[in-house]
Every structure is written in structure tokens, then in C-alpha cells.
Design a protein around this motif. Sequence first.
Motif, mmCIF file in Angstrom:
data_model
loop_
_atom_site.group_PDB
_atom_site.id
_atom_site.type_symbol
_atom_site.label_atom_id
_atom_site.label_comp_id
_atom_site.label_asym_id
_atom_site.label_seq_id
_atom_site.Cartn_x
_atom_site.Cartn_y
_atom_site.Cartn_z
ATOM 1 N N SER A 117 5.514 -100.962 -54.408
ATOM 2 C CA SER A 117 5.284 -101.532 -55.731
ATOM 3 C C SER A 117 4.056 -102.452 -55.711
ATOM 4 O O SER A 117 3.612 -102.874 -54.647
ATOM 5 N N HIS A 118 3.543 -102.713 -56.892
ATOM 6 C CA HIS A 118 2.395 -103.603 -57.093
ATOM 7 C C HIS A 118 1.140 -103.117 -56.368
ATOM 8 O O HIS A 118 0.298 -103.905 -55.964
ATOM 9 N N ARG A 119 1.025 -101.830 -56.239
ATOM 10 C CA ARG A 119 -0.137 -101.239 -55.566
ATOM 11 C C ARG A 119 -1.283 -101.133 -56.560
ATOM 12 O O ARG A 119 -1.106 -100.671 -57.683
ATOM 13 N N THR A 120 -2.459 -101.560 -56.138
ATOM 14 C CA THR A 120 -3.648 -101.416 -56.971
ATOM 15 C C THR A 120 -4.656 -100.566 -56.200
ATOM 16 O O THR A 120 -4.622 -99.355 -56.273
ATOM 17 N N VAL A 121 -5.529 -101.190 -55.424
ATOM 18 C CA VAL A 121 -6.556 -100.452 -54.679
ATOM 19 C C VAL A 121 -6.148 -100.160 -53.239
ATOM 20 O O VAL A 121 -6.878 -99.483 -52.516
ATOM 21 N N GLU A 122 -5.012 -100.648 -52.822
ATOM 22 C CA GLU A 122 -4.599 -100.488 -51.430
ATOM 23 C C GLU A 122 -4.312 -99.025 -51.105
ATOM 24 O O GLU A 122 -3.763 -98.289 -51.911
ATOM 25 N N GLU A 123 -4.704 -98.643 -49.890
ATOM 26 C CA GLU A 123 -4.426 -97.300 -49.392
ATOM 27 C C GLU A 123 -3.332 -97.423 -48.331
ATOM 28 O O GLU A 123 -3.346 -98.341 -47.520
ATOM 29 N N ILE A 124 -2.404 -96.469 -48.330
ATOM 30 C CA ILE A 124 -1.280 -96.499 -47.391
ATOM 31 C C ILE A 124 -1.115 -95.110 -46.782
ATOM 32 O O ILE A 124 -1.099 -94.106 -47.505
ATOM 33 N N VAL A 125 -0.998 -95.073 -45.466
ATOM 34 C CA VAL A 125 -0.771 -93.822 -44.749
ATOM 35 C C VAL A 125 0.363 -94.058 -43.759
ATOM 36 O O VAL A 125 0.394 -95.072 -43.057
ATOM 37 N N LEU A 126 1.293 -93.120 -43.717
ATOM 38 C CA LEU A 126 2.417 -93.235 -42.797
ATOM 39 C C LEU A 126 2.051 -92.630 -41.448
ATOM 40 O O LEU A 126 1.440 -91.564 -41.376
ATOM 41 N N GLY A 127 2.453 -93.317 -40.389
ATOM 42 C CA GLY A 127 2.257 -92.836 -39.034
ATOM 43 C C GLY A 127 3.586 -92.426 -38.426
ATOM 44 O O GLY A 127 4.599 -92.311 -39.133
ATOM 45 N N ARG A 128 3.582 -92.255 -37.125
ATOM 46 C CA ARG A 128 4.791 -91.831 -36.413
ATOM 47 C C ARG A 128 5.898 -92.883 -36.512
ATOM 48 O O ARG A 128 7.013 -92.580 -36.917
ATOM 49 N N ARG A 129 5.603 -94.101 -36.117
ATOM 50 C CA ARG A 129 6.518 -95.236 -36.271
ATOM 51 C C ARG A 129 5.738 -96.422 -36.825
ATOM 52 O O ARG A 129 5.997 -97.568 -36.482
ATOM 53 N N GLU A 130 4.775 -96.092 -37.682
ATOM 54 C CA GLU A 130 3.890 -97.104 -38.223
ATOM 55 C C GLU A 130 3.599 -96.831 -39.695
ATOM 56 O O GLU A 130 3.758 -95.718 -40.166
ATOM 57 N N ILE A 131 3.138 -97.887 -40.359
ATOM 58 C CA ILE A 131 2.605 -97.772 -41.712
ATOM 59 C C ILE A 131 1.224 -98.415 -41.666
ATOM 60 O O ILE A 131 1.088 -99.590 -41.321
#
Length: 173
Positions: A117-131
Motif C-alpha cells: 500500500s501507499h506505493r508511488t514511484v517505488e519499485e518492488i521485486v521479489l527474490g528467493r527469500r528477499e524483497i
Amino acid sequence: MTIHVALLRAVNVGGTGKLPMAELKALCEACGFTRVRTYIASGNVVLASPGSAERVKAKLEAALARHAGKPIGVMVRTADELAQVLAAHPFPEAAPNRALVVFLDAPPPPDTLARVSHRTVEEIVLGRREIYVHYGEGMRDSRLRIPAAQAGTARNMNTVARLVEMAREAAAR
């Protein structure tokens, strides 16, 4: 001996999570870990142990609970695993202080991105056991909420790169 990197949750230079790094180093050595080195006052430890990452985590969490009188979560990666996290960094052009990785004990839940939630310009990618998160122009004004990240601990890419370097140095000793 395997080189491990332990990342403590909610440990910093002030407030309720204060744990001087000299105390953390001594605690690790009392657990039987060798080649112990800490990095900045936010709960980063490089150490050697013949045990698995799971065993290091359990031993360190038990010792920290006794020391602090409350549970302190620890995420552990082998030196090779941490190097893989750094190599998989999906935002190589980002300023390393504006990109971070949230370390988790398990893979991110399948609904991780849907619950952001509250995402604007942030990029997010899921890893194996990471974000992995890139904050664009910085974290200061971000209101980003990632519920799955609450179970983990975050480090910026400068810190991750330095810990990988320290782990390599420890392996060479």
C-alpha cells in the motif's frame, strides 16, 4: 567452516533496540563462532561456524534472548547466499543508498505485491527469500507499506555489498 552473515532485526544505536556491537561480538564469540566481525551499529555480523545457517540462527537467537531479555530476530545467509542476493539486485543503476533488500526467513508470500500500500514511484521485486525495493528519489517522503517485510530486516545495497566483501575477507583468513 562456513562463513555466515547474521542480520539482526530492530537493533540500532539508540532506542529500545540498542545493542553495542562490542557486546554483540562478545556474545557471538561466547556462542563458539569464530572470525567474528561486526559492521556498523545496526546488527550486522560476519562469522564462521561449522553449523548450518539454521543452527547459527537458533544459537544466536537464543543467546540474544538471554542477553536482551526479549526475542531478537536474526536472518542468516551463508557468504555464497549473500553474494547471490547482491548479484540478483534488480536495480543496478539505482543509487545504492536508495535501494534495499528485505531479508526474510522464507520466500515472500504469493500475495506480497497485492498487499503493498501507499506505493508511488517505488519499485518492488521479489527474490528467493528477499524483497528488493528501489525508492527512486529516496525514502524520506515515502509512505510505502509492505506487510510481508514486517517479518524481515532491511539493509541498503551499500551495506549488503560491504557485508559480501567482509565475508570474502573472512573466508580468506
